[in-house]
Design an enzyme around this catalytic site. Structure first.
Site, short mmCIF file in Angstrom:
data_model
loop_
_atom_site.label_atom_id
_atom_site.label_comp_id
_atom_site.label_asym_id
_atom_site.label_seq_id
_atom_site.Cartn_x
_atom_site.Cartn_y
_atom_site.Cartn_z
CG HIS A 279 83.26 63.90 51.95
ND1 HIS A 279 82.87 62.90 51.10
CD2 HIS A 279 83.60 64.95 51.16
CE1 HIS A 279 82.95 63.33 49.85
NE2 HIS A 279 83.40 64.57 49.85
CB THR B 154 84.57 68.63 48.29
OG1 THR B 154 84.68 67.28 47.86
CG2 THR B 154 85.88 69.33 47.97
C1 GP9 Z 1 83.93 68.97 42.73
C2 GP9 Z 1 84.43 68.17 43.85
C3 GP9 Z 1 83.39 67.26 44.42
O1 GP9 Z 1 84.73 70.03 42.38
O2 GP9 Z 1 85.10 68.91 44.77
O3 GP9 Z 1 82.74 67.76 45.50
P1 GP9 Z 1 81.86 66.83 46.48
O4 GP9 Z 1 80.74 66.24 45.66
O5 GP9 Z 1 82.74 65.77 47.04
O6 GP9 Z 1 81.41 67.75 47.52
MN MN Z 2 84.51 65.40 48.24
#
Ligand code: GP9
Ligand code: MN
Length: 671
Positions: free
Chosen positions: A475, A299
């Site tokens: 992603h 993310t």
């Molecule tokens: C947590 C969320 C998840 O705040 O953004 O992140 P990810 O595991 O998808 O990198």
């Molecule tokens: Mn994510």
């Protein structure tokens, strides 16, 4: 009996046990670590042991009674470190890192109120040191004055190292790539403790700053020449069509393009998003050949790409390891050029992915993190707030900020392992037998419904027609660990080539007052989103360092570098060293031109890394008027901005415990 307490070794072990118990006790009552499951419970208890053995053990190398003094000194330093974190945490809900120490602004909020943060009962946290001093005064007369044989302290250090390895491997089993992926300070403290976290943080910082120190202003020239040469002129018809409009950017967690129009049990999984693709009236342009380009930062990498048009790093999250770099991010550019405000909305706590630090460098005015939302049991699942209450509660917050704004809303429910309650599931799971894949469709449907509701709310609030609306998948959601299930669902073998093609994520853009183009088949990546938006808003991207190009431009470059060095173009795909025809998937003998395209794409990644590792934007002046972003002026949290002064129940107490959460992660290893 007397003998037990009168040797140097016994004094040492008393010190170890006291420090161990004290640390565990303080972690449990002072930090909100969100402990889930037996392994985490055990590690929280176990983790201070290795630090106590190793750090206090060093004192045993000192001669005679001096060893006792050193034990007390080291113990005191560790206690001060722990206690400083406690006080810092009471204000910031976060731990001290080296960069925060140098940014005095972090302590600004502490300054005046320090007295109110410290209570007289805190003195209990030093009781063990008082006991140690007393014990030392009494017992030292019995100690031998000579240095103990090297073997003993060495054995202690080895025992400490073994305890640490056990600790780390259990932690990595529960949270794969804990240290590499640099998730969240909270995780590292939970699994490895505050002392190990301090060491980890110090190592990270030495690495980062040495690369930064070696860089100089000449280094930016190479990057500048490259990006200026790649720059694609704006599309005349679209340039500036969204000038002055609000930007509402919606992050679709773990959403892959294959979900669009996918039917499960004869039902559309995401009917609402599908309607945005097919219903011309909605005026969205849907891009079906966009790739995510993220790596371990997941993310955070996606956010990074969209906010800067710079790639994340090949390892770890730039959000964390380059969180204090200078940036010329989209929110800051919008603010300086056109007086936009900016806000991020997300139902997770602010320190995850170091957001509360890097957002300041991006010039983000307000960060509505979980503390602004009602995190009660029925609203929370998996990592945080469910998407429906998230969007619902975001509406008044969105209405509270000054226009024109740049608003980034980050969903969360459609996240591995795709947990969903029975009431929220409106489509039956798939039937591959791979639990997280089967539920993937259910959480996608839930997200789809949440979006539909949000769009209705935006329309009611009069914001829909007047805003640029962007939706993007961040992603992949289904990794290669699930190839068997995916083969069943897609009806074809998931080869390396196919897997690369599956890295497509959807991108939707609606420009107010401009007809949508239906489906645009241009190839591109998340790197291209910011340059595209800038031109729609009417800012010429030429002055800024951007690795992507405007997707609407005739000169748009359709070569898509993946962060792992693979490359996809409309004609060919380069995947793990092999070239394929992108349309047919057949292996190809590469032409010189193909090799050159691939090399240029990889060179682009190297330049991006160079830019980040050297913190090169600090040497770059994009326009005459540009003012470097001053992170110290940004403050997040309800103390800084609280539009409604709403009182929420204390979070986490009600968070649902997921017993099978860890088990599942072990089975699938990584999402
Ligand atoms: C947590 C969320 C998840 O705040 O953004 O992140 P990810 O595991 O998808 O990198
Ligand atoms: Mn994510």
């Amino acid at each position: 009996m007397k003998k037990i307490f009168t040797t140097k070794m016994s004094f040492f072990f008393v010190a170890v046990i006291l420090l161990w118990i004290k640390s565990y006790f303080i972690y449990s009552i002072e930090f909100r670590l969100d402990i889930k499951g037996g392994i985490q419970e055990f590690l929280l208890f176990f983790n201070p042991l290795s630090s106590a053995l190793i750090f206090l053990g060093l004192a045993l190398f000192a001669k005679g009674k001096r060893a006792g003094i050193w034990i007390i000194v080291i113990d005191t330093i560790m206690t001060i470190l722990l206690y400083a974190n406690v006080v810092y945490y009471r204000v910031n809900n976060d731990y001290i890192t080296l960069p925060t120490l140098t940014q005095t602004s972090n302590f600004g909020s502490l300054g005046g109120s320090i007295a109110s943060l410290v209570t007289w009962t805190d003195i209990l946290y030093a009781v063990d040191i008082i006991i140690l001093i007393a014990l030392f005064m009494w017992s030292k007369r019995f100690w031998s004055t000579s240095r103990m044989s090297f073997k003993k302290p060495l054995l202690v250090l080895i025992a400490g190292a073994i305890a640490f390895s056990v600790n780390l491997s259990m932690a990595e089993a529960d949270r794969p790539q804990l240290l590499k992926r640099t998730f969240d300070r909270n995780y590292i403290v939970k699994y490895l403790g505050i002392y190990n976290f301090a060491v980890y943080d110090a190592i990270q910082n030495v690495k980062t700053s040495s690369q930064r120190v070696l860089a100089d202003s000449d280094d930016i020239t190479e990057v500048e020449n490259y990006t200026k040469n790649k720059f694609a002129e704006p599309n005349d018809e679209l340039f500036g069509t969204a000038a002055g409009k609000n930007i509402i950017k919606i992050h679709l967690e773990s959403f892959q393009t294959f979900l669009i129009d996918y039917e499960l049990h004869g039902e559309e999984v995401t009917p609402f998003l599908n309607s945005l693709v097919h219903d011309q009236e909605e005026d969205f342009t849907y891009f079906d050949n966009i790739f995510h380009q993220t790596e371990q930062g997941k993310t955070a990498d996606a956010e990074f790409l969209l906010a800067n048009s710079i790639y994340g790093l090949p390892q770890g999250a730039a959000f964390v390891t380059r969180g204090n770099n200078t940036y010329q991010a989209f929110p800051a550019i919008l603010n300086q050029e056109l007086d936009y405000t900016s806000a991020v909305f997300h139902g997770d706590y602010k320190s995850f992915w170091n957001r509360d630090e890097i957002y300041k460098q991006f010039g983000i005015d307000t960060y509505f993190d979980a503390s602004y939302y009602n995190m009660i049991e029925e609203n929370v699942i998996n990592y945080g707030l469910k998407d429906k209450p998230f969007f619902e509660e975001s509406m008044p917050l969105l209405e509270s900020i000054d226009q024109p704004f740049y608003a980034h809303l980050q969903t969360l429910t459609h996240h591995h392992p795709y947990l969903i309650s029975e009431e929220d599931a409106t489509i039956a799971p798939a039937e591959t037998g791979d639990a997280s894949v089967d539920r993937y469709f259910q959480t996608a449907r839930y997200l789809d419904e949440a979006l539909e509701q949000f769009f209705t709310d935006l329309k009611e609030a009069g914001m829909y027609d007047d805003s640029v609306i962007i939706l993007y998948g961040d992603h992949y959601g289904i990794s290669q660990n699930h190839n068997r299930a995916m083969k069943e669902l897609l009806g074809e073998e998931i080869t390396a080539f196919k897997n690369a093609q599956l890295q497509r994520v959807p991108l939707f853009i609606k420009i107010p007052g401009v007809d949508g183009q239906g489906t645009n088949h241009n190839y591109g990546g998340l790197i291209d989103v910011m340059p595209t938006l800038m031109h729609l808003i009417g800012i010429n991207g030429q002055d800024y360092i951007q690795f992507g190009t405007d997707l609407f431009s005739d000169e748009h470059n359709q070569v898509v570098p993946f962060r792992n060095g693979d490359v996809v173009t409309p004609e060919f795909s380069y995947v793990s060293g092999t070239y394929y025809d992108t349309t047919t998937g057949e292996e190809l003998e590469p032409t010189e031109e193909m090799e050159e395209i691939k090399n240029t794409a990889q060179h682009e990644l190297e330049l991006s890394d160079k830019l980040l590792n050297g913190d090169l934007l600090r040497f770059y002046q994009p326009t005459e008027a540009w003012e470097p972003v001053d992170p110290s002026i940004y403050k997040y949290g309800k103390e800084a901005y609280d539009p409604f002064e709403s009182e929420y129940e204390e979070p986490f107490d009600d968070v649902i415990e997921y017993e099978d959460y860890n088990k599942e992660k072990e089975e699938t290893n990584e999402n």
